[in-house]
Scaffold this active site. Sequence first.
Site, PDB file in Angstrom:
ATOM      1  N   GLU A 118       0.845  -1.202   0.000  1.00 51.41           N
ATOM      2  CA  GLU A 118       0.000   0.000   0.000  1.00 51.41           C
ATOM      3  C   GLU A 118       0.870   1.239   0.000  1.00 51.41           C
ATOM      4  O   GLU A 118       2.097   1.154   0.187  1.00 51.41           O
ATOM      5  CB  GLU A 118      -0.908  -0.007   1.232  1.00 51.41           C
ATOM      6  CG  GLU A 118      -2.024  -1.028   1.124  1.00 51.41           C
ATOM      7  CD  GLU A 118      -3.034  -0.921   2.252  1.00 51.41           C
ATOM      8  OE1 GLU A 118      -2.713  -0.335   3.291  1.00 51.41           O
ATOM      9  OE2 GLU A 118      -4.143  -1.443   2.067  1.00 51.41           O
ATOM     10  N   HIS A 240      -9.547  11.090   3.531  1.00 45.27           N
ATOM     11  CA  HIS A 240      -9.495  10.201   2.363  1.00 45.27           C
ATOM     12  C   HIS A 240     -10.057  10.989   1.186  1.00 45.27           C
ATOM     13  O   HIS A 240     -11.096  11.637   1.327  1.00 45.27           O
ATOM     14  CB  HIS A 240     -10.331   8.941   2.632  1.00 45.27           C
ATOM     15  CG  HIS A 240     -10.046   7.850   1.663  1.00 45.27           C
ATOM     16  ND1 HIS A 240     -10.472   7.894   0.359  1.00 45.27           N
ATOM     17  CD2 HIS A 240      -9.355   6.701   1.790  1.00 45.27           C
ATOM     18  CE1 HIS A 240     -10.051   6.814  -0.263  1.00 45.27           C
ATOM     19  NE2 HIS A 240      -9.374   6.074   0.580  1.00 45.27           N
ATOM     20  N   ARG A 286      -2.438  10.731  -1.211  1.00 48.30           N
ATOM     21  CA  ARG A 286      -3.782  11.039  -0.696  1.00 48.30           C
ATOM     22  C   ARG A 286      -3.993  12.494  -0.301  1.00 48.30           C
ATOM     23  O   ARG A 286      -4.998  13.095  -0.641  1.00 48.30           O
ATOM     24  CB  ARG A 286      -4.016  10.231   0.580  1.00 48.30           C
ATOM     25  CG  ARG A 286      -4.729   8.951   0.379  1.00 48.30           C
ATOM     26  CD  ARG A 286      -5.013   8.336   1.723  1.00 48.30           C
ATOM     27  NE  ARG A 286      -5.288   6.924   1.540  1.00 48.30           N
ATOM     28  CZ  ARG A 286      -5.628   6.094   2.508  1.00 48.30           C
ATOM     29  NH1 ARG A 286      -5.729   6.525   3.739  1.00 48.30           N
ATOM     30  NH2 ARG A 286      -5.869   4.841   2.253  1.00 48.30           N
ATOM     31  N   HIS A 347     -11.051  10.729   7.824  1.00 47.35           N
ATOM     32  CA  HIS A 347     -10.852   9.275   7.809  1.00 47.35           C
ATOM     33  C   HIS A 347     -10.160   8.766   9.074  1.00 47.35           C
ATOM     34  O   HIS A 347     -10.503   7.714   9.588  1.00 47.35           O
ATOM     35  CB  HIS A 347     -10.002   8.950   6.576  1.00 47.35           C
ATOM     36  CG  HIS A 347      -9.825   7.508   6.294  1.00 47.35           C
ATOM     37  ND1 HIS A 347     -10.885   6.639   6.159  1.00 47.35           N
ATOM     38  CD2 HIS A 347      -8.699   6.749   6.109  1.00 47.35           C
ATOM     39  CE1 HIS A 347     -10.428   5.414   5.890  1.00 47.35           C
ATOM     40  NE2 HIS A 347      -9.111   5.464   5.880  1.00 47.35           N
ATOM     41  N   ARG A 382      -0.374   9.344   9.170  1.00 47.01           N
ATOM     42  CA  ARG A 382      -0.381   7.897   9.395  1.00 47.01           C
ATOM     43  C   ARG A 382      -0.126   7.143   8.097  1.00 47.01           C
ATOM     44  O   ARG A 382      -0.727   7.455   7.065  1.00 47.01           O
ATOM     45  CB  ARG A 382      -1.754   7.488   9.929  1.00 47.01           C
ATOM     46  CG  ARG A 382      -1.977   5.995   9.953  1.00 47.01           C
ATOM     47  CD  ARG A 382      -3.429   5.671  10.197  1.00 47.01           C
ATOM     48  NE  ARG A 382      -4.237   5.881   9.025  1.00 47.01           N
ATOM     49  CZ  ARG A 382      -4.991   4.932   8.440  1.00 47.01           C
ATOM     50  NH1 ARG A 382      -5.029   3.716   8.949  1.00 47.01           N
ATOM     51  NH2 ARG A 382      -5.713   5.197   7.387  1.00 47.01           N
TER      52      ARG A 382
HETATM   53  C1  LIG Z   1     -13.462   2.715   6.107  1.00 46.59           C
HETATM   54  C2  LIG Z   1     -12.206   2.519   6.910  1.00 46.59           C
HETATM   55  C3  LIG Z   1     -11.166   1.746   6.411  1.00 46.59           C
HETATM   56  C4  LIG Z   1      -9.997   1.553   7.169  1.00 46.59           C
HETATM   57  N1  LIG Z   1      -9.013   0.722   6.683  1.00 46.59           N
HETATM   58  C5  LIG Z   1      -7.921   0.457   7.475  1.00 46.59           C
HETATM   59  C6  LIG Z   1      -6.954  -0.504   7.075  1.00 46.59           C
HETATM   60  O1  LIG Z   1      -7.070  -1.137   6.032  1.00 46.59           O
HETATM   61  N2  LIG Z   1      -5.890  -0.711   7.893  1.00 46.59           N
HETATM   62  C7  LIG Z   1      -5.718  -0.051   9.078  1.00 46.59           C
HETATM   63  O2  LIG Z   1      -4.727  -0.281   9.782  1.00 46.59           O
HETATM   64  N3  LIG Z   1      -6.639   0.850   9.475  1.00 46.59           N
HETATM   65  C8  LIG Z   1      -7.742   1.105   8.723  1.00 46.59           C
HETATM   66  N4  LIG Z   1      -8.665   2.006   9.151  1.00 46.59           N
HETATM   67  C9  LIG Z   1      -8.495   2.603  10.489  1.00 46.59           C
HETATM   68  C10 LIG Z   1      -8.798   1.566  11.570  1.00 46.59           C
HETATM   69  O3  LIG Z   1      -9.920   0.818  11.178  1.00 46.59           O
HETATM   70  C11 LIG Z   1      -9.092   2.214  12.915  1.00 46.59           C
HETATM   71  O4  LIG Z   1      -8.084   3.127  13.240  1.00 46.59           O
HETATM   72  C12 LIG Z   1      -9.140   1.149  14.015  1.00 46.59           C
HETATM   73  O5  LIG Z   1     -10.065   0.146  13.661  1.00 46.59           O
HETATM   74  C13 LIG Z   1      -9.536   1.768  15.351  1.00 46.59           C
HETATM   75  O6  LIG Z   1      -9.739   0.716  16.275  1.00 46.59           O
HETATM   76  P1  LIG Z   1     -10.082   1.050  17.780  1.00 46.59           P
HETATM   77  O7  LIG Z   1     -10.167  -0.253  18.491  1.00 46.59           O
HETATM   78  O8  LIG Z   1      -9.142   2.063  18.291  1.00 46.59           O
HETATM   79  O9  LIG Z   1     -11.517   1.761  17.714  1.00 46.59           O
HETATM   80  P2  LIG Z   1     -12.870   1.293  17.016  1.00 46.59           P
HETATM   81  O10 LIG Z   1     -12.693   0.061  16.230  1.00 46.59           O
HETATM   82  O11 LIG Z   1     -13.439   2.468  16.330  1.00 46.59           O
HETATM   83  O12 LIG Z   1     -13.792   0.944  18.281  1.00 46.59           O
HETATM   84  C14 LIG Z   1     -14.249   1.977  19.129  1.00 46.59           C
HETATM   85  C15 LIG Z   1     -15.130   1.372  20.202  1.00 46.59           C
HETATM   86  O13 LIG Z   1     -15.353   2.313  21.233  1.00 46.59           O
HETATM   87  C16 LIG Z   1     -16.711   2.307  21.592  1.00 46.59           C
HETATM   88  N5  LIG Z   1     -17.044   3.603  22.180  1.00 46.59           N
HETATM   89  C17 LIG Z   1     -16.773   4.836  21.692  1.00 46.59           C
HETATM   90  N6  LIG Z   1     -17.231   5.774  22.546  1.00 46.59           N
HETATM   91  C18 LIG Z   1     -17.797   5.116  23.579  1.00 46.59           C
HETATM   92  C19 LIG Z   1     -18.484   5.517  24.747  1.00 46.59           C
HETATM   93  N7  LIG Z   1     -18.679   6.810  25.064  1.00 46.59           N
HETATM   94  N8  LIG Z   1     -18.983   4.571  25.576  1.00 46.59           N
HETATM   95  C20 LIG Z   1     -18.837   3.250  25.287  1.00 46.59           C
HETATM   96  N9  LIG Z   1     -18.187   2.815  24.199  1.00 46.59           N
HETATM   97  C21 LIG Z   1     -17.677   3.735  23.349  1.00 46.59           C
HETATM   98  C22 LIG Z   1     -17.448   2.024  20.310  1.00 46.59           C
HETATM   99  O14 LIG Z   1     -18.752   1.566  20.581  1.00 46.59           O
HETATM  100  C23 LIG Z   1     -16.514   0.960  19.731  1.00 46.59           C
HETATM  101  O15 LIG Z   1     -16.821  -0.277  20.334  1.00 46.59           O
HETATM  102  C24 LIG Z   1      -9.848   2.206   8.418  1.00 46.59           C
HETATM  103  C25 LIG Z   1     -10.881   2.984   8.911  1.00 46.59           C
HETATM  104  C26 LIG Z   1     -12.058   3.146   8.183  1.00 46.59           C
HETATM  105  C27 LIG Z   1     -13.161   3.977   8.766  1.00 46.59           C
END
Ligand SMILES: Cc1cc2nc3c(=O)[nH]c(=O)nc-3n(C[C@H](O)[C@H](O)[C@H](O)COP(=O)(O)OP(=O)(O)OC[C@H]3O[C@@H](n4cnc5c(N)ncnc54)[C@H](O)[C@@H]3O)c2cc1C
Length: 531
Positions: A118, A240, A286, A347, A382
Amino acid sequence: MPSSVHDVLIIGSGAAGLSLALRIADHARVAVLSKTALTETNTLYAQGGISAVLDADDTIESHIQDTLNAGAGLCDPDIVRLVVSQGKECIDWLLERGVPFTAADAENGGHHLHLTREGGHTHRRVVHAADATGRAVEISLAQHVRNHPNIDLFEYHNAIDLITEKKVGRDGNRVLGAYVLDTHDNKVKTLRARVVVLATGGASKVYLYTSNPDIATGDGIAMAWRAGACIANMEFIQFHPTCLYHPHARSFLISEAVRGEGGKLVLPDGSPFMHRFDSREELAPRDIVARAIDHEMKRLGVDCVYLDISHKPSDFIKSHFPTIYARCLELNIDITSQAIPVVPAAHYTCGGVQTDRHARTDVPGLYAVGETACTGLHGANRMASNSLLECLAFAKLAAEDIIRALPEIPPPPDLPEWDESQVTDSDEEVVVAHNWDEIRRFMWDYVGIVRTNKRLQRALRRVELLKQEIAEYYGNFRVTSDLLELRNLVIVAELIIRSALVRKESRGLHFTLDYPRTNDDEPPRNTVICP
Ligand SMILES: Cc1cc2nc3c(=O)[nH]c(=O)nc-3n(C[C@H](O)[C@H](O)[C@H](O)COP(=O)(O)OP(=O)(O)OC[C@H]3O[C@@H](n4cnc5c(N)ncnc54)[C@H](O)[C@@H]3O)c2cc1C
């Protein structure tokens, strides 16, 4: 409401929260909160994959160097090394939990996984599960979490605020738990814990257009801020370039591969424009493509531009982009004969709650992992697929630290219950809906891809007004999820604006017309704002 006690309270159930829960649960009693359904997370929508050095020709040094290059001088080299070195262990750990990654035709470097390449990566090092990697990870981890006897799940529970010693009138500022709105019955619970972890994901919903699902309202950043933690580098928001623009389709990405296969960006009159911005045209990085689209939209006052791949044979389009073809067709856009309306979209949040190499924040007992944290890995930009790696690596590091620390931490004391005696049900929900729209619109217009001091100041004035209005509303009415998120969004907006105003240069994802060049005269600095 009776209060409950756990050793570790994890707020968030994405890759960061679930992997942390599983790494701790054999040693401690864990609670995992999710704001809506367990798997409705940013993680679920991740497409590309997870970066890790697995190829026989690849090296840790090369992954480090690529990450540092993307980060435009602001990555913490020690943290980059720490995270990159965990890549193989994290992938093995996921494989042991049954994540169905796409296999390669032949073994390579002791692995059978197919690796893609990528933007920014000089080697093939992106592990993936077809084009739905996040889904594969999230669903597998959720299954394990649901079956673990030491993990209590609280779905549809929205954390309102952290409870610290200071907030309950004790000496010190150790975190003791959280107030949480159970959205099944709209009652507030008090969850007590010896350690609390924010794994709440990013804040891209603060912008009008975003690739993120609705949960991404920066709650963890706002809660940490209110509890006294420092927040870093919030000016670095990754946009994005091409999200589908359609009233009935929020958050649908049009993959970079469409441009890679010859898709042209055009204005509403059909004329191309990327040649005026970069000699690589549609294949420029990007941030450059996003900035060019933003420039043209602002210049012409149009709602979107178009991405046109219709000059390619119909069969080619259908076989290369089956998901995009099908989704657009549902909306009556036949991409084999029509251009796709697109806008850039927020994004990824590079900044967040400042943490150390164990994921600890400035508030004793409070950790932050995943997109909500600012660890020093991403710097000013990032690199693709490093964010899921960061979630997994810091979940492991945090788990090790928490397991070490727990025996020394006393159980939390009794805490005051949530007091609703002074509030009534709102009779003006329209205020909340209006303020939501207003924040997201002015953040998009004034604090988006291209910034100026004047626009930032204008946005800050609006934030000040909204903060007062929201505080008044919060003080008088019973809380709802919309109000809680709004209260967090306005803080996130303020932190982004204030951070952007501090940075008097353009660097990485932060671009301002007032200081269009990177300041190379002084060592690069993080923007850290403390309450
Ligand atoms: C369309 C898209 C494509 C992507 N593609 C990639 C990729 O290919 N590779 C890569 O490395 N990254 C990618 N990313 C980025 C990556 O997906 C995210 O940075 C990562 O998944 C974040 O994970 P996380 O566990 O930190 O949070 P999340 O997976 O967002 O989880 C957040 C959690 O917190 C909970 N939460 C939030 N606020 C509260 C609250 N007040 N009370 C209770 N619960 C709460 C939510 O309910 C959820 O369960 C992409 C993102 C998007 C949107």
